[in-house]
Design a protein around this motif. Sequence first.
Motif, PDB file in Angstrom:
ATOM      1  N   PHE A   1       0.852  -1.192   0.000  1.00  0.00           N
ATOM      2  CA  PHE A   1       0.000   0.000   0.000  1.00  0.00           C
ATOM      3  C   PHE A   1       0.888   1.241   0.000  1.00  0.00           C
ATOM      4  CE2 PHE A   1      -2.614  -3.290   1.993  1.00  0.00           C
ATOM      5  CZ  PHE A   1      -3.781  -3.179   1.246  1.00  0.00           C
ATOM      6  N   VAL A   2       0.552   2.217  -0.829  1.00  0.00           N
ATOM      7  CA  VAL A   2       1.373   3.416  -0.973  1.00  0.00           C
ATOM      8  C   VAL A   2       0.502   4.657  -0.859  1.00  0.00           C
ATOM      9  CG1 VAL A   2       3.132   2.278  -2.383  1.00  0.00           C
ATOM     10  CG2 VAL A   2       1.125   3.308  -3.488  1.00  0.00           C
ATOM     11  N   ASP A   3       1.176   5.802  -0.855  1.00  0.00           N
ATOM     12  CA  ASP A   3       0.509   7.096  -0.736  1.00  0.00           C
ATOM     13  C   ASP A   3       0.338   7.699  -2.128  1.00  0.00           C
ATOM     14  OD1 ASP A   3      -0.351   9.663  -0.211  1.00  0.00           O
ATOM     15  OD2 ASP A   3       1.043   9.992   1.451  1.00  0.00           O
ATOM     16  N   ALA A   4      -0.891   7.613  -2.656  1.00  0.00           N
ATOM     17  CA  ALA A   4      -1.143   8.118  -4.004  1.00  0.00           C
ATOM     18  C   ALA A   4      -1.002   9.630  -4.089  1.00  0.00           C
ATOM     19  CB  ALA A   4      -2.552   7.710  -4.458  1.00  0.00           C
ATOM     20  N   GLY A   5      -1.113  10.304  -2.949  1.00  0.00           N
ATOM     21  CA  GLY A   5      -1.005  11.761  -2.953  1.00  0.00           C
ATOM     22  C   GLY A   5       0.406  12.266  -3.044  1.00  0.00           C
ATOM     23  N   THR A   6       1.386  11.396  -2.850  1.00  0.00           N
ATOM     24  CA  THR A   6       2.787  11.813  -2.942  1.00  0.00           C
ATOM     25  C   THR A   6       3.500  11.048  -4.055  1.00  0.00           C
ATOM     26  OG1 THR A   6       3.418  10.177  -1.264  1.00  0.00           O
ATOM     27  CG2 THR A   6       2.881  12.397  -0.494  1.00  0.00           C
ATOM     28  N   GLY A   7       2.796  10.828  -5.162  1.00  0.00           N
ATOM     29  CA  GLY A   7       3.406  10.117  -6.281  1.00  0.00           C
ATOM     30  C   GLY A   7       3.644   8.661  -5.989  1.00  0.00           C
ATOM     31  N   ASN A   8       2.698   8.032  -5.248  1.00  0.00           N
ATOM     32  CA  ASN A   8       2.814   6.623  -4.873  1.00  0.00           C
ATOM     33  C   ASN A   8       4.068   6.358  -4.050  1.00  0.00           C
ATOM     34  OD1 ASN A   8       0.430   5.803  -6.255  1.00  0.00           O
ATOM     35  ND2 ASN A   8       1.574   5.895  -8.186  1.00  0.00           N
ATOM     36  N   GLY A   9       4.322   7.271  -3.116  1.00  0.00           N
ATOM     37  CA  GLY A   9       5.466   7.108  -2.241  1.00  0.00           C
ATOM     38  C   GLY A   9       5.201   6.104  -1.142  1.00  0.00           C
TER      39      GLY A   9
ATOM     40  N   LEU B   1      -4.831   6.420   0.239  1.00  0.00           N
ATOM     41  CA  LEU B   1      -4.370   5.030   0.250  1.00  0.00           C
ATOM     42  C   LEU B   1      -4.614   4.364  -1.102  1.00  0.00           C
ATOM     43  CD1 LEU B   1      -3.226   2.780   2.146  1.00  0.00           C
ATOM     44  CD2 LEU B   1      -5.615   2.077   2.494  1.00  0.00           C
ATOM     45  N   ALA B   2      -3.596   3.699  -1.625  1.00  0.00           N
ATOM     46  CA  ALA B   2      -3.706   3.015  -2.913  1.00  0.00           C
ATOM     47  C   ALA B   2      -2.794   1.796  -2.915  1.00  0.00           C
ATOM     48  CB  ALA B   2      -3.328   3.961  -4.050  1.00  0.00           C
ATOM     49  N   VAL B   3      -3.073   0.877  -3.823  1.00  0.00           N
ATOM     50  CA  VAL B   3      -2.225  -0.297  -3.992  1.00  0.00           C
ATOM     51  C   VAL B   3      -1.050   0.084  -4.886  1.00  0.00           C
ATOM     52  CG1 VAL B   3      -2.108  -2.657  -4.877  1.00  0.00           C
ATOM     53  CG2 VAL B   3      -4.152  -1.880  -3.675  1.00  0.00           C
ATOM     54  N   ASN B   4       0.110  -0.406  -4.545  1.00  0.00           N
ATOM     55  CA  ASN B   4       1.334  -0.113  -5.282  1.00  0.00           C
ATOM     56  C   ASN B   4       1.160  -0.454  -6.768  1.00  0.00           C
ATOM     57  OD1 ASN B   4       3.930   0.082  -6.308  1.00  0.00           O
ATOM     58  ND2 ASN B   4       4.885  -0.980  -4.571  1.00  0.00           N
ATOM     59  N   PRO B   5       1.302   0.527  -7.688  1.00  0.00           N
ATOM     60  CA  PRO B   5       1.156   0.247  -9.119  1.00  0.00           C
ATOM     61  C   PRO B   5       2.113  -0.831  -9.615  1.00  0.00           C
ATOM     62  CG  PRO B   5       1.170   2.614  -8.702  1.00  0.00           C
ATOM     63  CD  PRO B   5       1.542   1.954  -7.419  1.00  0.00           C
ATOM     64  N   ALA B   6       3.297  -0.933  -8.982  1.00  0.00           N
ATOM     65  CA  ALA B   6       4.258  -1.947  -9.394  1.00  0.00           C
ATOM     66  C   ALA B   6       3.722  -3.350  -9.111  1.00  0.00           C
ATOM     67  CB  ALA B   6       5.591  -1.734  -8.670  1.00  0.00           C
ATOM     68  N   VAL B   7       2.958  -3.501  -8.025  1.00  0.00           N
ATOM     69  CA  VAL B   7       2.368  -4.801  -7.701  1.00  0.00           C
ATOM     70  C   VAL B   7       1.194  -5.088  -8.628  1.00  0.00           C
ATOM     71  CG1 VAL B   7       1.210  -6.136  -5.899  1.00  0.00           C
ATOM     72  CG2 VAL B   7       3.094  -4.599  -5.295  1.00  0.00           C
ATOM     73  N   VAL B   8       0.412  -4.050  -8.933  1.00  0.00           N
ATOM     74  CA  VAL B   8      -0.720  -4.220  -9.853  1.00  0.00           C
ATOM     75  C   VAL B   8      -0.213  -4.653 -11.228  1.00  0.00           C
ATOM     76  CG1 VAL B   8      -2.628  -3.056 -11.021  1.00  0.00           C
ATOM     77  CG2 VAL B   8      -2.140  -2.555  -8.615  1.00  0.00           C
ATOM     78  N   ALA B   9       0.890  -4.037 -11.674  1.00  0.00           N
ATOM     79  CA  ALA B   9       1.434  -4.344 -13.002  1.00  0.00           C
ATOM     80  C   ALA B   9       2.089  -5.720 -13.046  1.00  0.00           C
ATOM     81  CB  ALA B   9       2.443  -3.272 -13.403  1.00  0.00           C
ATOM     82  N   ASP B  10       2.631  -6.183 -11.921  1.00  0.00           N
ATOM     83  CA  ASP B  10       3.329  -7.474 -11.890  1.00  0.00           C
ATOM     84  C   ASP B  10       3.014  -8.162 -10.571  1.00  0.00           C
ATOM     85  OD1 ASP B  10       4.986  -9.638 -12.094  1.00  0.00           O
ATOM     86  OD2 ASP B  10       6.874  -8.507 -12.026  1.00  0.00           O
ATOM     87  N   SER B  11       2.011  -9.031 -10.585  1.00  0.00           N
ATOM     88  CA  SER B  11       1.581  -9.692  -9.353  1.00  0.00           C
ATOM     89  C   SER B  11       2.603 -10.692  -8.822  1.00  0.00           C
ATOM     90  CB  SER B  11       0.239 -10.398  -9.572  1.00  0.00           C
ATOM     91  OG  SER B  11       0.367 -11.424 -10.553  1.00  0.00           O
ATOM     92  N   SER B  12       3.620 -11.012  -9.618  1.00  0.00           N
ATOM     93  CA  SER B  12       4.645 -11.933  -9.116  1.00  0.00           C
ATOM     94  C   SER B  12       5.437 -11.307  -7.976  1.00  0.00           C
ATOM     95  CB  SER B  12       5.602 -12.334 -10.250  1.00  0.00           C
ATOM     96  OG  SER B  12       6.377 -11.221 -10.669  1.00  0.00           O
ATOM     97  N   THR B  13       5.364  -9.980  -7.845  1.00  0.00           N
ATOM     98  CA  THR B  13       6.063  -9.314  -6.741  1.00  0.00           C
ATOM     99  C   THR B  13       5.489  -9.730  -5.393  1.00  0.00           C
ATOM    100  OG1 THR B  13       4.570  -7.412  -6.976  1.00  0.00           O
ATOM    101  CG2 THR B  13       6.666  -7.300  -8.141  1.00  0.00           C
TER     102      THR B  13
END
Length: 626
Positions: free
Chosen positions: A462-470, A489-501
């Motif tokens: 989980f990352v902070d979407a308001g700070t550039g997904n920090g 609150l948002a799900v990490n785009p890197a995890v969404v793009a690659d669930s193998s993470t």
Amino acid sequence: MSLNALNTATAGLQVTQAAIGLVSQNVANAGSAGYVKRVLTPVAQLGNSGVATGTISRTLDAVSLKQLRLETAGAAFTGLTAKVQGQLDALYGNPGSAAALDGVMNGFTQSLVSLTTDPTSAAARASVVSSARSVATTVSGIAKGVQDLRTGLEGQLGTDVAAASALLTQIAASNTKIVGATGNSSGDTSIAELLDQRDQQINALSQYLDVQVSEQHDGSVTLLTASGATLVDHGAAASLAFDGRGTLSAQAQYASDPAARGVGTVTATTPAGARIDLVATGAIRSGSIAAAISLRDDTLVQAQRQLDDLAAGLSRAASDRPATGTAVSANGLSGFDIDLTGLQAGNAVTLGVRNAAGVGRNLILMPTNGAAPTPIDPSLTDDPTALVVPVDISGGPSTVAGKIGEALGAGFTVSAAPGGAAGGLRILSDPARLTLTGASASVTVPTSAADTRTGAGQLALFVDAGTGNGVFTGSFEGGSHLTGFAQRLAVNPAVVADSSTLVNTTDGTKSGDATRPQYLGDALTNRTLTFSAASGIGGVSAPRSATVVGFTQSVIDARGAASAEATQLDEGQTIALSSARSRFGKESGVSVDEEMSKLIQLQTAYGANARVLTAARDMLDTLLRI
């Protein structure tokens, strides 16, 4: 003698006719709101030679009227509180349903269990991502709803304050009319009508704020706030104003300092030009205005803090490494060794200290990159009673020990822990002055959202979407990142793009390795985290220790209990208001039965006076014929 009888009977007829007219007026207004029963008090003329109409007065019970206004203000307060508490409770959903907060959280933990069972399953990984997004969307949606409620209350405050100010002006105008009409015997009925009108205006004002009413000798009234500020004095009224701020965010909160205040306040301007902040002085304690202020600045702010703490718990449970100090002693000093490898800005280090008198307190070392406010508000940390000491770590890991030692000052010794990890520190104190009773920290492992190959179970899920997904660390750089985090609150785009993470901790991780899924599941359901005392869960003076899932359930339980309590209080206050109205109506209202009984008596008296008048006329006729 006949002439005296004639005059007396005529006066009696006039008084009886006036009384019958008053009975008719009472009966006609039996159902009119605010109408107080009138009575006619005849006055005997000099020498008992007749009777005069006298005065028309109201049968007003001042005690029951005061109680009615008190209960009216209380009902307005509890009514709005129960309404908003119910709306807030509804945001969390029906407990146990799939779409409710606890439902999506349970779905998320179950998806992690499934992934732990079969890490190679692409469907299981996709389910975790989908469930995580549901959690983030639900939490952020509730947080947005909280701010929508605050914004709605901000708008209602503007409307209510304007209405209350208009009523103050009307009450002052009624004072002027009543004083002008006093002493005019022909205006008795009109005076009673003006008094009724003014009472209704004060009763209507009581719905917005509680006031103290003091009657003056000239017939006017003075209105004061609970703190003693004058709102109406004879024909002069204070004007109320509200400087609303429109749409509110989580950062928009009340402060006595106008420069720091992010919400509107109620200001009274006296006829002399003095300005009083009624919120800062606590002058408004009941009514819809007081309820809206309490809900906007306390209830909903605490609800936002609970959601922010929950969002922070979700993020840090997945991304942080817990660090607990190991007790050591050297050269007469005692303290702890603690591994702070990878310490980032916002990763608070909590030291328990006890002075020579045995008084204990937490000391929070708050790492910063040099852009945090000074001082840092303790209420924004886990423990509002702690002493927060900023530590500038912008110089890198090699400077951390020196900076912590500098921040702690005399009486402490800080050095690298002998034989420990590269980031291990030894913090010692002189027991004769201060005793260290504990040391702990939560160190964020990923340095960015893209840092998914941490070599361990930690993942910035989980990352902070308001700070550039920090990555969320609890930093204070440029202000508290915790405040309003739930909305961002948002799900990490890197995890969404690659669930193998969700499985791969390194580039060489085997596809069936359950280390990370197991870690994430345990972090949510088994690992105990510290949640801030400001959330109000389990008390408001000490931090709360719970798992993320446990804290979620506590938030839901507390919210339901608060809503139920508000409803019960409103129901009780509604009964109290009904009783006050009944008592006032019994004492000062019109009873048609009583008026009908009085009418029969007046009819008899009218007939008797008419017979006296007829007899006197016959006697005069007989005298004139002699």
